[in-house]
Design an enzyme around this catalytic site. Structure first.
Site, PDB file in Angstrom:
ATOM      1  N   CYS A 180      44.398  29.698  36.114  1.00  0.00           N
ATOM      2  CA  CYS A 180      45.158  28.428  36.078  1.00  0.00           C
ATOM      3  C   CYS A 180      46.440  28.512  37.133  1.00  0.00           C
ATOM      4  O   CYS A 180      47.043  29.591  36.979  1.00  0.00           O
ATOM      5  CB  CYS A 180      45.633  28.030  34.894  1.00  0.00           C
ATOM      6  SG  CYS A 180      44.015  27.478  33.700  1.00  0.00           S
ATOM      7  N   GLU A 196      32.629  50.616  41.736  1.00  0.00           N
ATOM      8  CA  GLU A 196      33.327  49.467  42.441  1.00  0.00           C
ATOM      9  C   GLU A 196      32.500  48.996  43.404  1.00  0.00           C
ATOM     10  O   GLU A 196      32.483  47.745  43.784  1.00  0.00           O
ATOM     11  CB  GLU A 196      34.674  50.376  43.087  1.00  0.00           C
ATOM     12  CG  GLU A 196      35.440  49.526  44.196  1.00  0.00           C
ATOM     13  CD  GLU A 196      35.844  47.895  43.796  1.00  0.00           C
ATOM     14  OE1 GLU A 196      35.755  47.794  42.459  1.00  0.00           O
ATOM     15  OE2 GLU A 196      35.740  47.131  44.731  1.00  0.00           O
ATOM     16  N   ARG A 231      43.765  31.136  41.730  1.00  0.00           N
ATOM     17  CA  ARG A 231      44.107  31.355  40.142  1.00  0.00           C
ATOM     18  C   ARG A 231      42.959  30.702  39.095  1.00  0.00           C
ATOM     19  O   ARG A 231      42.895  30.751  38.087  1.00  0.00           O
ATOM     20  CB  ARG A 231      45.703  30.677  39.767  1.00  0.00           C
ATOM     21  CG  ARG A 231      46.621  31.703  40.255  1.00  0.00           C
ATOM     22  CD  ARG A 231      47.808  31.085  39.918  1.00  0.00           C
ATOM     23  NE  ARG A 231      48.124  31.516  38.507  1.00  0.00           N
ATOM     24  CZ  ARG A 231      48.700  32.573  38.149  1.00  0.00           C
ATOM     25  NH1 ARG A 231      48.950  33.629  39.100  1.00  0.00           N
ATOM     26  NH2 ARG A 231      48.735  32.922  36.929  1.00  0.00           N
ATOM     27  N   HIS A 280      17.094  60.200  33.465  1.00  0.00           N
ATOM     28  CA  HIS A 280      16.934  60.114  32.129  1.00  0.00           C
ATOM     29  C   HIS A 280      16.465  58.815  31.625  1.00  0.00           C
ATOM     30  O   HIS A 280      16.851  58.359  30.566  1.00  0.00           O
ATOM     31  CB  HIS A 280      18.146  60.266  31.608  1.00  0.00           C
ATOM     32  CG  HIS A 280      18.691  61.930  31.863  1.00  0.00           C
ATOM     33  ND1 HIS A 280      18.055  62.944  31.018  1.00  0.00           N
ATOM     34  CD2 HIS A 280      19.556  62.515  32.548  1.00  0.00           C
ATOM     35  CE1 HIS A 280      18.384  64.100  31.556  1.00  0.00           C
ATOM     36  NE2 HIS A 280      19.339  63.738  32.250  1.00  0.00           N
ATOM     37  N   GLU A 312      30.405  40.530  42.408  1.00  0.00           N
ATOM     38  CA  GLU A 312      31.285  39.287  42.594  1.00  0.00           C
ATOM     39  C   GLU A 312      31.146  38.263  43.479  1.00  0.00           C
ATOM     40  O   GLU A 312      31.303  36.909  43.313  1.00  0.00           O
ATOM     41  CB  GLU A 312      32.726  39.880  42.879  1.00  0.00           C
ATOM     42  CG  GLU A 312      33.500  40.299  41.670  1.00  0.00           C
ATOM     43  CD  GLU A 312      34.933  40.878  42.140  1.00  0.00           C
ATOM     44  OE1 GLU A 312      34.952  41.760  42.806  1.00  0.00           O
ATOM     45  OE2 GLU A 312      35.797  40.217  41.547  1.00  0.00           O
ATOM     46  N   LYS A 337      41.566  34.808  40.619  1.00  0.00           N
ATOM     47  CA  LYS A 337      42.019  36.052  41.105  1.00  0.00           C
ATOM     48  C   LYS A 337      43.094  36.692  40.002  1.00  0.00           C
ATOM     49  O   LYS A 337      42.827  38.064  39.793  1.00  0.00           O
ATOM     50  CB  LYS A 337      42.977  35.717  42.280  1.00  0.00           C
ATOM     51  CG  LYS A 337      43.616  37.060  42.736  1.00  0.00           C
ATOM     52  CD  LYS A 337      42.953  37.780  43.722  1.00  0.00           C
ATOM     53  CE  LYS A 337      43.594  38.645  44.360  1.00  0.00           C
ATOM     54  NZ  LYS A 337      42.813  39.784  44.752  1.00  0.00           N
ATOM     55  N   ASN A 385      48.969  26.941  31.342  1.00  0.00           N
ATOM     56  CA  ASN A 385      48.133  28.328  31.608  1.00  0.00           C
ATOM     57  C   ASN A 385      48.515  29.015  30.404  1.00  0.00           C
ATOM     58  O   ASN A 385      49.580  29.296  30.137  1.00  0.00           O
ATOM     59  CB  ASN A 385      48.863  28.819  32.946  1.00  0.00           C
ATOM     60  CG  ASN A 385      48.394  30.032  33.516  1.00  0.00           C
ATOM     61  OD1 ASN A 385      47.121  30.474  32.984  1.00  0.00           O
ATOM     62  ND2 ASN A 385      48.842  30.986  34.079  1.00  0.00           N
ATOM     63  N   GLY A 386      47.023  29.488  30.011  1.00  0.00           N
ATOM     64  CA  GLY A 386      47.174  30.333  28.814  1.00  0.00           C
ATOM     65  C   GLY A 386      46.222  29.860  27.842  1.00  0.00           C
ATOM     66  O   GLY A 386      45.266  29.074  28.088  1.00  0.00           O
ATOM     67  N   LYS A 398      32.058  44.925  43.526  1.00  0.00           N
ATOM     68  CA  LYS A 398      32.398  44.058  44.636  1.00  0.00           C
ATOM     69  C   LYS A 398      30.989  43.186  45.226  1.00  0.00           C
ATOM     70  O   LYS A 398      30.811  41.923  45.421  1.00  0.00           O
ATOM     71  CB  LYS A 398      32.608  45.026  45.877  1.00  0.00           C
ATOM     72  CG  LYS A 398      33.546  43.972  46.908  1.00  0.00           C
ATOM     73  CD  LYS A 398      35.012  44.300  46.496  1.00  0.00           C
ATOM     74  CE  LYS A 398      35.419  44.054  45.296  1.00  0.00           C
ATOM     75  NZ  LYS A 398      36.637  44.593  44.703  1.00  0.00           N
ATOM     76  N   TRP A 454      41.247  26.960  35.738  1.00  0.00           N
ATOM     77  CA  TRP A 454      40.288  27.720  35.310  1.00  0.00           C
ATOM     78  C   TRP A 454      39.585  27.711  33.792  1.00  0.00           C
ATOM     79  O   TRP A 454      40.485  28.102  33.067  1.00  0.00           O
ATOM     80  CB  TRP A 454      40.628  29.223  35.532  1.00  0.00           C
ATOM     81  CG  TRP A 454      39.637  30.205  35.498  1.00  0.00           C
ATOM     82  CD1 TRP A 454      38.614  30.507  36.571  1.00  0.00           C
ATOM     83  CD2 TRP A 454      39.119  31.047  34.331  1.00  0.00           C
ATOM     84  NE1 TRP A 454      37.734  31.684  35.885  1.00  0.00           N
ATOM     85  CE2 TRP A 454      37.919  31.893  34.505  1.00  0.00           C
ATOM     86  CE3 TRP A 454      39.789  30.981  33.129  1.00  0.00           C
ATOM     87  CZ2 TRP A 454      37.486  32.847  33.622  1.00  0.00           C
ATOM     88  CZ3 TRP A 454      39.024  31.962  32.061  1.00  0.00           C
ATOM     89  CH2 TRP A 454      38.170  32.714  32.468  1.00  0.00           C
TER      90      TRP A 454
END
Ligand code: AGP
Length: 606
Positions: free
Chosen positions: A2, A480, A27, A503, A487, A601, A99-100, A484, A73
């Site tokens: 947000c 990583e 955000r 295994h 995402e 982000k 925001n929160g 990527k 968000w």
């Protein structure tokens, strides 16, 4: 998570708010809204979708010099217009953006409903608008304090009240908030990105602080109404750094900035005289650095994976035990904090709530925590007991690239500094320093292979699922790489230790499941090649990311070759082609690369 903006001044607020929101869209981007006081009357515009949808919905004339805005968000309730901020009190005179997350929102909603209040949204935020409006205090500041006393959780809020039309009252607890100082005007934002075009003078609010913001300035205070003196800071960021330039996406721009930004990051930090790295920001004397017996790295998502690369560099070069842990799990397992452990919080944004709370947990138990942080003046940077700024410049794309490369380089410098106060020889220290000096040109050499990597990426993108494999130093690279890829391509990508395939997961290998194998030219080379052959023997399509001079024998595999550096530093360069791979896979699939679905982000909620 947000984005909040606010404006009080002499210009029309609405276009400034919308422009500020577009800078904060990274955000959160599922809905957006603004509220402006027009001749003392609140006017609200909210839309589902992007800030550009809000812009299209704005009335031609929306006069008023005081306003607030928000890009969302979703946490409570889906992305609908009713759930978009600003939220209003029943009479519509109090408007609020947040925001929160409010932890006791459900109980407060019930209480308000029992008192006869009609709730218009599914959000936690709305309760705050009602609580402010129902307070019996006479000042807006008093009403906000009253409301905040009743909530638990995290917030950055900005509140408008038609009965106090000259001001916006803001408050912060656990979510970032910054004020920008102009000429007879003031700006409010979650992040300096929204302010930098208008002012370079900023004031960061700390947790527990509130501020009254008017055209003539600001007054900061605590919930006990005690004034807090603040000295404005000058931003080092320039507006140009936030422009996309000639690139189609910020992610593309940020990948291509890496040679220059890494060069800048290394400037003045490599010390040939003592074959070490100079990290003065750590604020640790050699004697203190030497006293640590262990290093614990904490970060989230990709930062956590780069932390694993860092832990391996530290063990290799300083020969002290080091590991990386997901900060999001750390504080919930009642961690043992040791006085002789160096804790390192790693974060691009410096605002990731999980990482910030891990820092506080360590400090609460008396531990020493330093930061590897990109955003100057961010919460984690300010709360750590010293640190190393990454100097990657602003990163806008949700999928992090250059900041991660800078983290890995930062860990290499930390590892050599820790090593050189122990048993790392001058010659080995110099070997690593020389290796680091080569990184910018070597990153550029990988980026030059973009067209070839794009071709491979298109083929890989056709598969619904793929493996990324690597071992020891190569394993965090594969994690990583998979991250990527997931995402931005929305393809299932699973990272596995190469050694663990046999295994169990080898059962999944088939013509339909490609594997991206990290095969560095190091002491595990033959084992990695052997595993690649085992995959090929089961008809699994292979893409091998390797070094020049590696003989893969008869292996039927596509290949990306990156320049070899010192073994301890190889992970840094092996990661670069995986950025390009994910980018071009997502591009071929037609995805919104800079704003992938469901993500944001800066994750400022737990
Ligand atoms: C990286 O591509 C991701 N978007 C994400 O995993 C990110 O690294 C993580 O959320 C941590 O963010 P930070 O570095 O800002 O703390």
């Amino acid at each position: 998570m947000c984005g909040i903006v606010g404006y009080v001044g002499r210009q029309h607020a609405a276009p400034l708010l919308v422009e500020g929101l577009s800078r904060l869209e990274y955000r959160g981007y599922d809905s957006a809204g603004v509220a402006v006081l027009t001749s003392g009357k609140p006017r609200v515009v909210r839309t589902v979708g992007r800030v550009r949808d809000l812009e299209a919905a704005m009335p031609k004339r929306l006069a008023g010099t005081v306003g607030i805005g928000h890009t969302r968000w979703a946490t409570h309730g889906p992305a609908t217009e009713a759930n978009a901020h600003p939220h209003a009190s029943e009479d519509g005179r109090v408007l609020l953006v947040h925001n929160g997350i409010l932890d006791n929102a459900a109980a407060l909603r019930e209480r308000l409903a029992a008192d006869g209040v009609t709730l218009a949204s599914d959000t936690d935020t709305e309760v705050l608008a009602h609580l402010v409006s129902r307070s019996e205090a006479t000042s807006l500041e008093g009403k906000v304090i009253d409301a905040l006393r009743q909530v638990t959780g995290t917030y950055a809020i900005a509140v408008l009240d038609a009965d106090h039309p000259d001001r916006v009252v803001v408050a912060r607890n656990g979510s970032p908030l910054v004020l920008g100082l102009g000429e007879r005007e003031m700006f409010i934002a979650s992040d300096v990105a929204a302010l930098v075009r208008h002012t370079s003078q900023v004031v960061h609010l700390e947790d527990g602080e509130l501020a009254t913001v008017t055209a003539s300035g600001f007054h900061t205070f605590t919930a006990d109404a005690a004034s807090v003196a603040k000295t404005p800071e000058t931003l080092e960021l320039s507006a140009e750094e936030l422009e996309i330039g000639g690139h189609q996406h910020f992610m593309h721009k940020e990948m291509h900035e890496q040679p220059e930004t890494v060069r800048r990051m290394l400037t003045g930090r490599l010390d040939d005289r003592f074959a070490t790295a100079r990290l003065d920001g750590l604020q640790l004397e050699p004697r203190e650095l030497r006293a640590f017996r262990r290093v614990k790295i904490l970060g989230c998502g990709s930062a956590y994976y780069v932390g694993q690369m860092g832990a391996s560099m530290i063990e290799d070069l300083a020969r002290i035990p080091a590991d990386s842990e997901a900060a999001s799990e750390f504080r919930y397992r009642n961690p043992i904090i040791e006085p002789d452990t160096l804790y390192v919080a790693v974060s691009q944004s410096g605002e990731t709530a999980d990482t910030l709370f891990a820092v506080r947990e360590i400090q609460r138990k008396g531990g020493r925590v330093v930061g590897l942080v990109n955003v100057v003046g961010s919460s984690i940077a300010r709360e750590c007991d010293g640190g190393v700024y990454l100097h990657a410049g602003p990163e806008v794309a949700v999928a992090s690239t250059k900041a991660l490369t800078h983290m890995a380089v930062g860990f290499a410098m930390l590892a050599v500094a820790l090593g050189r106060v122990r048993d790392l020889s001058f010659a080995d220290g110099q070997r690593i320093i020389n290796g680091l000096k080569q990184i910018p040109d070597q990153v550029a050499a990988v980026l030059e292979q973009e067209d070839a990597i794009a071709e491979v990426a298109k083929k890989v993108a056709a598969a619904p699922s793929l493996f990324f494999i690597g071992r020891v130093r190569g394993f965090p690279v594969s994690r990583e790489g998979a991250q990527k890829f997931k995402e931005i391509s929305y393809r299932h990508a699973e990272a596995y230790q190469t050694s663990e395939l046999k295994h169990g997961p080898l059962a999944l290998i088939s013509e339909e499941l490609p594997t991206v194998a990290i095969v560095p030219r190091d002491d595990l080379l033959q084992r990695n090649i052997g595993a690649a052959h085992e995959i090929a023997a089961r008809r699994g399509p292979l893409l091998v990311v390797t070094h020049d001079g590696v003989d893969l024998g008869e292996l039927d595999a596509a290949r990306i070759v990156v320049p070899k550096n010192e073994d301890e530093l190889d992970a840094i360069l092996l990661t670069i082609p995986l950025q390009l791979l994910a980018y071009h896979a997502a591009l071929s699939l037609g995805h919104d690369i800079d704003r992938p679905r469901n993500l944001a982000k800066s994750v400022t909620v737990e």
